[in-house]
Design a protein around this motif. Sequence first.
Motif, PDB file in Angstrom:
ATOM      1  N   TYR A 244       1.697  13.178 -12.770  1.00  0.00           N
ATOM      2  CA  TYR A 244       2.063  11.721 -12.476  1.00  0.00           C
ATOM      3  C   TYR A 244       1.386  10.919 -13.314  1.00  0.00           C
ATOM      4  CZ  TYR A 244       4.312  14.099  -8.544  1.00  0.00           C
ATOM      5  OH  TYR A 244       5.369  14.460  -7.575  1.00  0.00           O
ATOM      6  N   ALA A 245       1.727   9.554 -13.574  1.00  0.00           N
ATOM      7  CA  ALA A 245       0.804   8.678 -14.019  1.00  0.00           C
ATOM      8  C   ALA A 245       0.297   7.896 -12.959  1.00  0.00           C
ATOM      9  CB  ALA A 245       1.682   7.846 -14.912  1.00  0.00           C
ATOM     10  N   LEU A 246      -1.115   7.762 -13.340  1.00  0.00           N
ATOM     11  CA  LEU A 246      -1.941   7.120 -12.225  1.00  0.00           C
ATOM     12  C   LEU A 246      -2.287   5.662 -12.785  1.00  0.00           C
ATOM     13  CD1 LEU A 246      -4.276   9.638 -10.745  1.00  0.00           C
ATOM     14  CD2 LEU A 246      -2.080   9.274  -9.830  1.00  0.00           C
ATOM     15  N   VAL A 247      -1.797   4.547 -11.997  1.00  0.00           N
ATOM     16  CA  VAL A 247      -2.336   3.286 -12.580  1.00  0.00           C
ATOM     17  C   VAL A 247      -3.341   3.010 -11.672  1.00  0.00           C
ATOM     18  CG1 VAL A 247      -1.805   0.820 -12.970  1.00  0.00           C
ATOM     19  CG2 VAL A 247      -0.268   2.710 -13.388  1.00  0.00           C
ATOM     20  N   ARG A 248      -4.588   2.789 -12.199  1.00  0.00           N
ATOM     21  CA  ARG A 248      -5.791   2.599 -11.284  1.00  0.00           C
ATOM     22  C   ARG A 248      -6.226   0.866 -11.338  1.00  0.00           C
ATOM     23  NH1 ARG A 248     -11.561   3.818 -13.743  1.00  0.00           N
ATOM     24  NH2 ARG A 248     -12.997   2.469 -12.153  1.00  0.00           N
ATOM     25  N   ILE A 249      -6.312   0.180 -10.409  1.00  0.00           N
ATOM     26  CA  ILE A 249      -6.537  -1.126 -10.251  1.00  0.00           C
ATOM     27  C   ILE A 249      -8.342  -0.957 -10.040  1.00  0.00           C
ATOM     28  CG2 ILE A 249      -6.337  -3.224  -9.284  1.00  0.00           C
ATOM     29  CD1 ILE A 249      -3.937  -2.267 -10.750  1.00  0.00           C
ATOM     30  N   GLU A 250      -9.171  -1.199 -11.187  1.00  0.00           N
ATOM     31  CA  GLU A 250     -10.681  -1.102 -10.904  1.00  0.00           C
ATOM     32  C   GLU A 250     -11.217  -2.006  -9.872  1.00  0.00           C
ATOM     33  OE1 GLU A 250     -12.068  -0.731 -14.942  1.00  0.00           O
ATOM     34  OE2 GLU A 250     -10.286   0.398 -15.451  1.00  0.00           O
ATOM     35  N   GLY A 251     -12.324  -1.901  -9.107  1.00  0.00           N
ATOM     36  CA  GLY A 251     -12.987  -2.590  -8.347  1.00  0.00           C
ATOM     37  C   GLY A 251     -12.054  -3.533  -7.621  1.00  0.00           C
ATOM     38  N   PHE A 252     -11.116  -2.872  -6.760  1.00  0.00           N
ATOM     39  CA  PHE A 252     -10.282  -3.742  -6.201  1.00  0.00           C
ATOM     40  C   PHE A 252     -10.678  -3.488  -4.532  1.00  0.00           C
ATOM     41  CE2 PHE A 252      -6.455  -4.849  -3.591  1.00  0.00           C
ATOM     42  CZ  PHE A 252      -6.450  -6.159  -3.922  1.00  0.00           C
ATOM     43  N   ARG A 253     -10.769  -4.259  -3.765  1.00  0.00           N
ATOM     44  CA  ARG A 253     -10.939  -3.927  -2.598  1.00  0.00           C
ATOM     45  C   ARG A 253      -9.851  -4.545  -1.652  1.00  0.00           C
ATOM     46  NH1 ARG A 253     -15.925  -2.587  -0.367  1.00  0.00           N
ATOM     47  NH2 ARG A 253     -16.923  -3.244  -2.256  1.00  0.00           N
ATOM     48  N   LEU A 254      -9.242  -3.591  -0.854  1.00  0.00           N
ATOM     49  CA  LEU A 254      -7.944  -3.914  -0.169  1.00  0.00           C
ATOM     50  C   LEU A 254      -8.460  -4.482   0.989  1.00  0.00           C
ATOM     51  CD1 LEU A 254      -4.869  -3.502  -0.244  1.00  0.00           C
ATOM     52  CD2 LEU A 254      -5.422  -1.357   1.244  1.00  0.00           C
ATOM     53  N   VAL A 255      -8.041  -5.664   1.323  1.00  0.00           N
ATOM     54  CA  VAL A 255      -8.514  -6.512   2.655  1.00  0.00           C
ATOM     55  C   VAL A 255      -7.387  -5.970   3.521  1.00  0.00           C
ATOM     56  CG1 VAL A 255      -9.009  -8.483   3.424  1.00  0.00           C
ATOM     57  CG2 VAL A 255      -9.666  -8.218   1.368  1.00  0.00           C
ATOM     58  N   ASN A 256      -6.340  -6.120   3.376  1.00  0.00           N
ATOM     59  CA  ASN A 256      -5.131  -6.040   4.427  1.00  0.00           C
ATOM     60  C   ASN A 256      -4.346  -4.904   4.247  1.00  0.00           C
ATOM     61  OD1 ASN A 256      -3.079  -6.489   6.543  1.00  0.00           O
ATOM     62  ND2 ASN A 256      -2.861  -8.754   5.943  1.00  0.00           N
ATOM     63  N   GLU A 257      -4.495  -3.998   5.200  1.00  0.00           N
ATOM     64  CA  GLU A 257      -3.680  -2.616   5.011  1.00  0.00           C
ATOM     65  C   GLU A 257      -2.293  -2.843   4.905  1.00  0.00           C
ATOM     66  OE1 GLU A 257      -4.158   0.711   4.734  1.00  0.00           O
ATOM     67  OE2 GLU A 257      -6.431   0.298   4.220  1.00  0.00           O
ATOM     68  N   LEU A 258      -1.721  -3.996   5.636  1.00  0.00           N
ATOM     69  CA  LEU A 258      -0.334  -4.108   5.763  1.00  0.00           C
ATOM     70  C   LEU A 258       0.294  -4.187   4.399  1.00  0.00           C
ATOM     71  CD1 LEU A 258      -0.165  -6.957   8.611  1.00  0.00           C
ATOM     72  CD2 LEU A 258       0.717  -4.500   8.471  1.00  0.00           C
ATOM     73  N   ALA A 259      -0.531  -4.671   3.297  1.00  0.00           N
ATOM     74  CA  ALA A 259      -0.200  -4.608   2.026  1.00  0.00           C
ATOM     75  C   ALA A 259       0.552  -3.560   1.464  1.00  0.00           C
ATOM     76  CB  ALA A 259      -1.225  -4.924   1.009  1.00  0.00           C
ATOM     77  N   MET A 260       0.221  -2.447   1.938  1.00  0.00           N
ATOM     78  CA  MET A 260       0.529  -1.091   1.744  1.00  0.00           C
ATOM     79  C   MET A 260       2.044  -0.726   2.281  1.00  0.00           C
ATOM     80  SD  MET A 260      -1.749   0.065  -0.366  1.00  0.00           S
ATOM     81  CE  MET A 260      -2.713   1.628  -0.441  1.00  0.00           C
ATOM     82  N   GLN A 261       2.363  -1.437   2.964  1.00  0.00           N
ATOM     83  CA  GLN A 261       3.721  -1.353   3.486  1.00  0.00           C
ATOM     84  C   GLN A 261       4.781  -1.390   2.685  1.00  0.00           C
ATOM     85  OE1 GLN A 261       4.170  -3.431   7.235  1.00  0.00           O
ATOM     86  NE2 GLN A 261       3.261  -2.171   8.320  1.00  0.00           N
ATOM     87  N   VAL A 262       4.675  -2.367   1.691  1.00  0.00           N
ATOM     88  CA  VAL A 262       5.783  -2.580   0.667  1.00  0.00           C
ATOM     89  C   VAL A 262       5.751  -1.277  -0.371  1.00  0.00           C
ATOM     90  CG1 VAL A 262       3.975  -3.611  -1.060  1.00  0.00           C
ATOM     91  CG2 VAL A 262       6.482  -4.368  -0.967  1.00  0.00           C
ATOM     92  N   VAL A 263       4.791  -0.730  -0.604  1.00  0.00           N
ATOM     93  CA  VAL A 263       4.889   0.562  -1.342  1.00  0.00           C
ATOM     94  C   VAL A 263       6.007   1.323  -0.698  1.00  0.00           C
ATOM     95  CG1 VAL A 263       3.803   2.538  -1.993  1.00  0.00           C
ATOM     96  CG2 VAL A 263       2.487   0.206  -2.124  1.00  0.00           C
ATOM     97  N   GLU A 264       6.205   1.631   0.637  1.00  0.00           N
ATOM     98  CA  GLU A 264       6.932   2.461   1.295  1.00  0.00           C
ATOM     99  C   GLU A 264       8.396   1.962   0.902  1.00  0.00           C
ATOM    100  OE1 GLU A 264       8.234   5.326   3.080  1.00  0.00           O
ATOM    101  OE2 GLU A 264       6.256   5.264   2.355  1.00  0.00           O
ATOM    102  N   ALA A 265       8.722   0.598   0.813  1.00  0.00           N
ATOM    103  CA  ALA A 265      10.150   0.042   0.481  1.00  0.00           C
ATOM    104  C   ALA A 265      10.433   0.354  -0.922  1.00  0.00           C
ATOM    105  CB  ALA A 265      10.151  -1.413   0.930  1.00  0.00           C
ATOM    106  N   TRP A 266       9.310   0.603  -1.740  1.00  0.00           N
ATOM    107  CA  TRP A 266       9.544   0.901  -3.150  1.00  0.00           C
ATOM    108  C   TRP A 266       9.729   2.367  -3.410  1.00  0.00           C
ATOM    109  CZ3 TRP A 266      10.755  -1.807  -7.405  1.00  0.00           C
ATOM    110  CH2 TRP A 266      10.424  -3.140  -7.452  1.00  0.00           C
ATOM    111  N   ARG A 267       9.135   2.996  -2.273  1.00  0.00           N
ATOM    112  CA  ARG A 267       9.459   4.550  -2.564  1.00  0.00           C
ATOM    113  C   ARG A 267      10.797   5.002  -2.489  1.00  0.00           C
ATOM    114  NH1 ARG A 267       6.162   9.035  -1.293  1.00  0.00           N
ATOM    115  NH2 ARG A 267       7.290   9.254   0.740  1.00  0.00           N
TER     116      ARG A 267
END
Length: 460
Positions: A107-130
């Motif tokens: 796989y290709a991993l894109v790493r966003i360095e030093g990023f603190r995820l504040v809102n877990e809801l943001a990850m829901q959009v990944v499901e739509a993209w998947r």
Amino acid sequence: MNQQAVYPRQPLQHHLYSAPLPHVSNLAPHQRTIQSFFIPDNLREQLTQRNEAQLMTTPARDLGLPMEVHVYHSLYPLDTHGEKSSSFYGHPSSVYKATCSVDGRTYALVRIEGFRLVNELAMQVVEAWRRIRHCNIVSIREAFTTRAFGDSSLVFAYDYHPCSTTLYSTYFTAQGQAALYNSQLQQSNGGNPRLIPETTIWSYVTQLASALKAVHGSGLAARVIDPKKILITGKNRIRLSGASILDVLQYDGVLNVARQQQEDLLSFGKLVIALACNSLQSFTDIAQSFEHIARFYSPDLKNLILYLLSKPLPTKNIDEVIVTIGPRILHEINCSQFYNDELESELSRELENGRLVRLMAKMGFINERPEFDMDPGWSETGDRYLIKLFRDYVFHQVDENGRPVIDMVHVLTCLNKLDAGVEEKIMLMSRDEQSCLIVSYKEIKNCIASAFNDLTSGRK
Ligand SMILES: Nc1ncnc2c1ncn2[C@@H]1O[C@H](COP(=O)(O)OP(=O)(O)OP(=O)(O)O)[C@@H](O)[C@H]1O
């Protein structure tokens, strides 16, 4: 974990694989060159390079990378600019190739360095993209946060496409422009060698429009129509990468999809004008750029760009673009079907070769195995002896002066007849020329099957 010795991989010498073609006029009508039996050199080289890229690895500690990140290991950097991380997404980021320990795939991993995820809801959009599976979009597998790099990083895992480059490095770097110039000169089609051929631009337009249709149709926006984030993964084949990254990074709970979709169309227009003028600055002087396009390209391309750059309106959408470029889409389908046919015929040829390799492997297992089954004469008697004589007949023939006959066509013909088990008979002779046998390919095929069964029957 065991510390295993690391051996540097020797690169394959692609240019040594096959000798130059003989002069075609020297061939009799019934003769074929050896190359005509195998996959063409450029395709073979491309495929082996991809396999090599997929396998390429260096111990993580030599690279200063973690041994494991979530379920991924064997990380290998893909960034082209060495130490410096890119900040395209507004945060420092890096790209790695990595192997997944769950399914063994790369796989290709894109790493966003030093990023603190504040809102877990943001990850829901990944499901739509998947859920989007499209041949012009790099599919996302998952996104997760990790401390494996020693900071709090956000990582997006995508399908890996070996040896891919970006539109940016292919057209908008000095190296890319020199390569375009050389290839255009070689094709000498009369056009301006500094420009991307119009058919190529239409191919890109068609693929991007198709990707955008899928994205917008799923109620999302691409947001990364940028030459640095569009991968070229094969012959004229492009894919949008970076799916969902900006959606997660800039998540604020407010839905702006309609506006972002309009921005996609605008970025699409900027990309096409940049490709047509072969310059990323073309957007700064629109009048001059249109003059250039009118001179070197068809009015259809100009009209498409005008539409994409026009004011955002609810009626301006990707469906309209698709209607406008309809005939070009048909042309693209035609080309891709032709290319498909070509690849299929190569595949069928290789299928034959694969069959012969399996046959030769079988013969290799049987021949010169003197002591199988506690029988010193195992390969010197019965069926096995016949197989040995057949091996000599195929590979060890000599001419009247005792010189080895190296005739690939003879080998391929014999093996194909053997595999088909034809009734044709041949004469096999022992090395001391004291005995000779007349047998059919069918009989030899049966002998090989029974000797191989002997080996695999579990007897020792
Ligand atoms: N899914 C992927 N599969 C294979 N290679 C990829 C994939 N995604 C990115 N790459 C490779 O990783 C390289 C680095 O990607 P990155 O997004 O950092 O772009 P870049 O060319 O370094 O541009 P910049 O860092 O200036 O934004 C790309 O050139 C591309 O070849």
